[in-house]
Structure formats: C-alpha cells, structure tokens
Design a protein around this motif. Structure first.
Motif, short mmCIF file in Angstrom:
data_model
loop_
_atom_site.label_atom_id
_atom_site.label_comp_id
_atom_site.label_asym_id
_atom_site.label_seq_id
_atom_site.Cartn_x
_atom_site.Cartn_y
_atom_site.Cartn_z
N ASN A 145 10.71 5.98 -4.33
CA ASN A 145 10.63 7.01 -5.37
C ASN A 145 9.28 7.71 -5.28
O ASN A 145 8.23 7.06 -5.30
N PHE A 146 9.30 9.04 -5.17
CA PHE A 146 8.07 9.81 -4.98
C PHE A 146 7.38 10.09 -6.31
O PHE A 146 8.02 10.40 -7.31
N ALA A 147 6.06 10.00 -6.32
CA ALA A 147 5.27 10.35 -7.51
C ALA A 147 5.29 11.86 -7.72
O ALA A 147 5.43 12.35 -8.84
N THR A 148 5.14 12.62 -6.63
CA THR A 148 5.25 14.07 -6.65
C THR A 148 6.42 14.45 -5.76
O THR A 148 6.45 14.06 -4.58
N SER A 149 7.38 15.18 -6.29
CA SER A 149 8.60 15.50 -5.56
C SER A 149 8.34 16.33 -4.32
O SER A 149 7.39 17.09 -4.24
N GLN A 197 25.96 -7.16 8.44
CA GLN A 197 25.23 -7.95 7.45
C GLN A 197 23.87 -7.32 7.16
O GLN A 197 23.05 -7.16 8.06
N ARG A 198 23.64 -6.96 5.90
CA ARG A 198 22.34 -6.39 5.54
C ARG A 198 21.30 -7.51 5.41
O ARG A 198 21.63 -8.65 5.12
N ALA A 199 20.03 -7.15 5.61
CA ALA A 199 18.94 -8.12 5.53
C ALA A 199 17.71 -7.46 4.95
O ALA A 199 17.44 -6.29 5.23
N ASP A 200 16.96 -8.19 4.13
CA ASP A 200 15.71 -7.69 3.56
C ASP A 200 14.59 -7.78 4.59
O ASP A 200 14.36 -8.85 5.15
N PRO A 201 13.88 -6.69 4.84
CA PRO A 201 12.74 -6.75 5.76
C PRO A 201 11.52 -7.35 5.06
O PRO A 201 11.32 -7.15 3.87
N GLN A 202 10.71 -8.10 5.82
CA GLN A 202 9.46 -8.58 5.26
C GLN A 202 8.46 -7.45 5.16
O GLN A 202 7.62 -7.43 4.28
N LYS A 203 8.55 -6.52 6.08
CA LYS A 203 7.66 -5.36 6.04
C LYS A 203 8.45 -4.13 6.47
O LYS A 203 9.06 -4.12 7.52
N ALA A 204 8.45 -3.13 5.62
CA ALA A 204 9.03 -1.83 5.95
C ALA A 204 7.93 -0.79 5.76
O ALA A 204 7.31 -0.72 4.72
N CYS A 205 7.66 -0.03 6.81
CA CYS A 205 6.63 1.00 6.77
C CYS A 205 7.33 2.36 6.89
O CYS A 205 8.01 2.60 7.90
N LEU A 206 7.18 3.19 5.88
CA LEU A 206 7.84 4.49 5.86
C LEU A 206 6.81 5.60 5.71
O LEU A 206 5.81 5.44 5.01
N GLY A 221 0.85 -1.18 0.00
CA GLY A 221 0.00 0.00 0.00
C GLY A 221 0.88 1.23 0.00
O GLY A 221 2.02 1.17 0.48
N SER A 222 0.38 2.33 -0.56
CA SER A 222 1.21 3.55 -0.60
C SER A 222 0.38 4.75 -0.99
O SER A 222 -0.73 4.63 -1.48
N SER A 223 0.98 5.92 -0.78
CA SER A 223 0.44 7.17 -1.26
C SER A 223 1.62 8.04 -1.65
O SER A 223 2.58 8.18 -0.88
N ASN A 224 1.59 8.60 -2.84
CA ASN A 224 2.64 9.45 -3.40
C ASN A 224 3.96 8.70 -3.57
O ASN A 224 5.03 9.30 -3.54
N ILE A 225 3.92 7.39 -3.72
CA ILE A 225 5.11 6.59 -4.03
C ILE A 225 4.89 6.01 -5.43
O ILE A 225 3.93 5.28 -5.66
N SER A 226 5.77 6.38 -6.37
CA SER A 226 5.62 5.88 -7.74
C SER A 226 6.17 4.47 -7.88
O SER A 226 5.63 3.66 -8.64
N SER A 227 7.23 4.15 -7.12
CA SER A 227 7.83 2.82 -7.18
C SER A 227 8.84 2.68 -6.06
O SER A 227 9.24 3.65 -5.43
N MET A 228 9.26 1.43 -5.84
CA MET A 228 10.35 1.12 -4.92
C MET A 228 11.44 0.43 -5.74
O MET A 228 11.15 -0.42 -6.56
N THR A 229 12.67 0.82 -5.52
CA THR A 229 13.80 0.21 -6.22
C THR A 229 14.55 -0.67 -5.24
O THR A 229 14.99 -0.21 -4.18
N ASP A 230 14.70 -1.97 -5.57
CA ASP A 230 15.46 -2.91 -4.75
C ASP A 230 16.91 -2.78 -5.18
O ASP A 230 17.33 -3.36 -6.18
#
Length: 122
Positions: free
Chosen positions: A53-57, A109-118, A35-44
């Motif tokens: 990445n913001f839809a509106t800067s 050691q970096r790790a991928d989160p199952q859920k990240a809420c920003l 789910g999101s608002s004003n997020i155009s995409s996420m880059t892994d």
C-alpha cells in the motif's frame, strides 16, 4: 542534511531518469517491513499473497515493478508473480499493488517469502 527539489531528472545527454517512487523490503513469514520508502503498510492477504500500500499514490495504474524474493533453501524456493495467487492477474491500482509467491517445486502451492524486495517506478 540538504534537500534537492526538482521537477525532472535527466542525464547530461538529456535522457530522462526515473528513480523508484516506492520500495519495500518485506518478510511475509513474520510479517514485518524491514525497510521502505513511500509504503504506508503491507497487507498479508493469505499464504503467499500480499499487497503493498502506497503512502503517496501513483499517478496511474500502469507503473512498473521489480520483485526479488527468497526462502529457506532446505525447505522451499519461492518465485514471485504479479498475481492474486490464482490464474487472474493481480491488482495494480494507484494506491496499491498485489503480489503472489509460489513454491517452485509445486507451482500450485503458494508460499510466504522470508524476504521480498519490491521497487516501483513510474
């Protein structure tokens, strides 16, 4: 549904309110935006590193962010940082923000989160 359009929000006492300008609920292990608002995409970007990445800067690069994340308790715990995953600060621009997550048991050691809420506030 009705739309309310205003230039400024404030309390009855005149204190300015700053609602989130963008937010995202993201699963980096799949990777999927839940789910999101004003997020155009996420880059892994790499393991444990991603860019929102913001839809509106944003109007400038000095906005605030809040980050919460989780991972399987039986496997690892992750801790989020505003970082590119190295010792250098992460990228904060008007169009995107980069974050990194590290394994709490091994901070190198970096790790991928199952859920990240920003949330992003300007």
């Amino acid at each position: 549904m009705s739309t309310i359009k205003v230039d400024n929000l404030e309390t009855v006492a005149g204190v300015p309110l700053h609602p989130a300008k963008a937010w995202v609920n993201y699963n980096q292990t799949t990777p999927v935006i839940n789910g999101s608002s004003n997020i155009s995409s996420m880059t892994d970007d790499s393991t444990g590193v991603y860019t929102a990445n913001f839809a509106t800067s944003m109007s400038g690069a000095n906005y605030s962010s809040n980050l919460l994340s989780d991972a399987p308790v039986s496997t690892w715990h992750v801790q989020g940082h505003i970082s590119s995953g190295s010792s250098t600060p992460g990228t904060y621009t008007t169009s995107a923000a980069q974050f990194a997550h590290f394994n709490q048991a091994n901070s190198g050691q970096r790790a991928d989160p199952q859920k990240a809420c920003l949330q992003f506030v300007e």
